[in-house]
Design an enzyme around this catalytic site. Structure first.
Site, mmCIF file in Angstrom:
data_model
loop_
_atom_site.group_PDB
_atom_site.id
_atom_site.type_symbol
_atom_site.label_atom_id
_atom_site.label_comp_id
_atom_site.label_asym_id
_atom_site.label_seq_id
_atom_site.Cartn_x
_atom_site.Cartn_y
_atom_site.Cartn_z
ATOM 1 C CG ASP A 263 -1.950 -1.145 1.127
ATOM 2 O OD1 ASP A 263 -2.398 -1.424 -0.007
ATOM 3 O OD2 ASP A 263 -2.280 -1.736 2.167
ATOM 4 C CG HIS A 297 24.241 14.141 -3.959
ATOM 5 N ND1 HIS A 297 23.846 15.425 -4.223
ATOM 6 C CD2 HIS A 297 24.149 13.455 -5.120
ATOM 7 C CE1 HIS A 297 23.519 15.516 -5.512
ATOM 8 N NE2 HIS A 297 23.694 14.343 -6.081
ATOM 9 C CB SER A 467 24.370 15.503 -9.048
ATOM 10 O OG SER A 467 23.029 15.253 -8.799
#
Length: 566
Positions: A263, A297, A467
């Site tokens: 779900d 990152h 990036s």
């Protein structure tokens, strides 16, 4: 937007699983200098930005102004040897006193702010993708949207788009995940054979290439792994690094495969942050932990822009007079529109001149919030630099948010630059993963095998992606501003675009990203049709200033003559 090594492993692995009996050439490409993105073609035979040439030929002996660059990302290693001296320090905040000294609503925001944080010090590490969130939101509203919604309505069209992004891909992920598990098993077998033969736990392509033995199993493993290394295009990569990224990719793929049977995703944000995600005016949440445990990152991106230059360690950033403000808003998963909008406003309100945004997604349910923040940055003269995306897609046809096109159809933002990724020429000319677009991508910049700072004990490493290309442009923008601090965001964008250069080896056609061999003019991949060039940008800015000085002198002379005649 993550590194694309895992995708290279996948692609190379699929090829080899069906073709291990062939005898391809395994010659490695020429070694690319680690700082290639700072170099230039005439001297170094790489498609760099001419940063080092600019320092040597244009900037020696000149004074610069400090420029504040905000990095909206995952976090930053505030203790890194190459970054700690370039961190922004909020001059109006007393560190650690638990008081909002500058009364901006954010307590102890010394180096920036964490919009993913909770009052108890925790932070959201993982979040679902926006398409999944929207899919289950619509599903919960209507139960069965296929029967409840008017087939001619915009909402039904939106629902169909979500189904295409969530329901069908989830099923496809199941198949891909099973294939990747087989590949993982093959990798483990090859790893066991090679480490056993070498009597060491790690190795690289050069070490593999040196293996000569009559043991056919070892030679097959050697060929398999060499092809994997070849597909990454990274000569200095170790097997342990490659394996780690592949396993991360596999974990993500498993989540997507399992989503097909589950779900709505579990909402960890509410428990940790506790804000009302649907209320943009509920904005004083988060904490001041811009470091945390998840900053690979953001640390890598920040180093590209600002790693301390000429200090004898690690890497050199692009600008030697810059400060980095970290605004943490990007989890492992899709960022929320609310966090992005507030992050942009925080950066602008605290003095950033350039904002780097190395993230993106395909759906933006509260785009109006982000649009308002982009307009606010435009009013304040702040340049926004955004990564184009890593799907090998045409941004003229596929949505990539945020973007400069306002949802209310008002005039497009002119303080916004979208960046595609290029290679050094030795590791490809245009990154195969890069998004592009003649209308919606402005410029290309180095984004393959970019060596920069990584967190956890003064470490360094390579990563690839748009990036990495975006902070190259942000760094060049900040460098130009350092020597021409009175430029507006619009003038700065003009300079970067106007000074963009064609591929320096004379190539006019390149392989279209996302395709194996389709050729396309490089100039058709972006609005500028070129690569960012720091040397040429600074020359153009200098000439514009010189022209301005001449005009000012003429005005003063005319005024003096008028006074004499009067």
């Amino acid at each position: 937007m993550k590194s694309n090594r895992a995708m290279a492993v996948m692609a190379g692995g699929i090829v080899l699983m069906t073709a291990l009996t062939t005898n391809p050439s395994y010659a490695q490409s020429s070694v690319t200098p680690r700082n290639w993105h700072l170099l230039n073609y005439a001297k170094d035979s790489v498609f760099g930005t001419g940063v080092e040439k600019a320092y040597t030929e244009l900037l020696k002996g000149r004074k610069s102004s400090p420029i504040l660059v905000a990095v909206i990302d995952s976090g930053i290693d505030t203790l890194h040897e190459d970054l700690k001296s370039v961190l922004w320090v909020n001059p109006k905040e007393i560190p650690g006193n638990g008081i909002d000294d500058d009364k901006n609503g954010y307590v102890d925001d010394v180096h920036g702010w964490n919009f993913l944080g909770g009052k108890d010090g925790r932070s959201v590490k993982e979040d679902s993708d926006e398409a999944t969130r929207e899919y289950y939101r619509i599903k919960s509203l209507y139960g069965n949207p296929d029967s409840a919604l008017d087939k001619q309505s915009k909402e039904y069209s939106y629902w169909q788009k979500l189904q295409g992004k969530v329901a069908r891909p989830s099923g496809e992920s199941k198949v891909t995940y099973k294939t990747m598990l087989k590949l993982q098993e093959s990798l483990r077998k090859c790893e066991t054979l090679i480490t056993g033969y070498l009597h060491q736990n790690d190795f690289n392509a050069a070490k593999l290439d040196s293996i000569q033995t009559a043991d056919q199993d070892v030679m097959v493993a050697k060929k398999f792994l060499l092809r994997i290394f070849e597909n990454t295009g990274e000569a200095n990569l170790t097997y342990s690094e490659l394996k780690s990224e592949f396993e991360e990719y596999l974990t993500d793929l498993k989540k997507k495969a399992e989503q097909a049977d589950n779900d709505a995703p579990v909402d960890k944000r509410t428990d940790i942050i506790g804000d009302n995600v649907n209320d943009i005016n509920d904005k004083y949440y988060g904490n001041n932990d811009v470091m945390g445990q998840f900053g690979f990152h953001g640390t890598h991106v920040s180093g590209i822009i600002a790693a301390e230059r000429n200090n004898g360690v690690g890497v050199d950033g692009i600008n030697n007079n810059v400060r980095i403000m970290m605004v943490k808003a990007v989890p492992d998963g899709d960022e929320r529109d609310k966090d992005v909008a507030l992050a942009i406003r925080y950066a602008v309100d605290n003095g950033a001149r350039v904002v780097n945004m190395s993230f993106g997604k395909g759906f933006s349910p509260h785009k109006e919030w982000v649009d308002a923040a982009v307009k606010y940055a435009e009013e304040k003269g702040v340049l926004l630099v955004h990564a184009a995306g890593n799907d090998g897609s045409d941004n003229d046809e596929v949505d990539n948010f945020p973007n400069p096109d306002f949802a209310d159809h008002s005039e497009r933002a002119n303080n916004y630059i979208t960046v595609g990724a290029s290679g050094s020429g030795k590791n490809g000319k245009v990154a195969s993963f890069s998004n592009y677009g003649k209308k919606n991508v402005d410029i290309f910049a180095p984004g393959v095998q970019i060596y920069s700072t990584v967190p956890g004990g003064n470490k360094y490493g390579s990563a690839s992606g748009t990036s990495m290309a975006a902070p190259v442009v942000a760094g060049v923008a900040a460098l130009v501003l350092s020597y021409h601090p009175n430029l507006t965001a619009q003038q700065l964008k003009y300079i970067l675009m106007k000074s963009a250069t064609p591929l320096p080896d004379g190539t006019t056609e390149v392989t279209k990203p996302g395709t194996p061999d389709v050729k396309i003019p490089f100039a058709e991949l972006s609005i500028s049709g070129g690569l960012v060039n720091a040397y040429e940008a600074l020359k153009l800015a200098d000439s514009m200033d010189a022209h301005k000085d001449v005009k000012e002198k003429k005005k003063k002379k005319a005024k003096l003559e008028a006074v004499k005649k009067g």
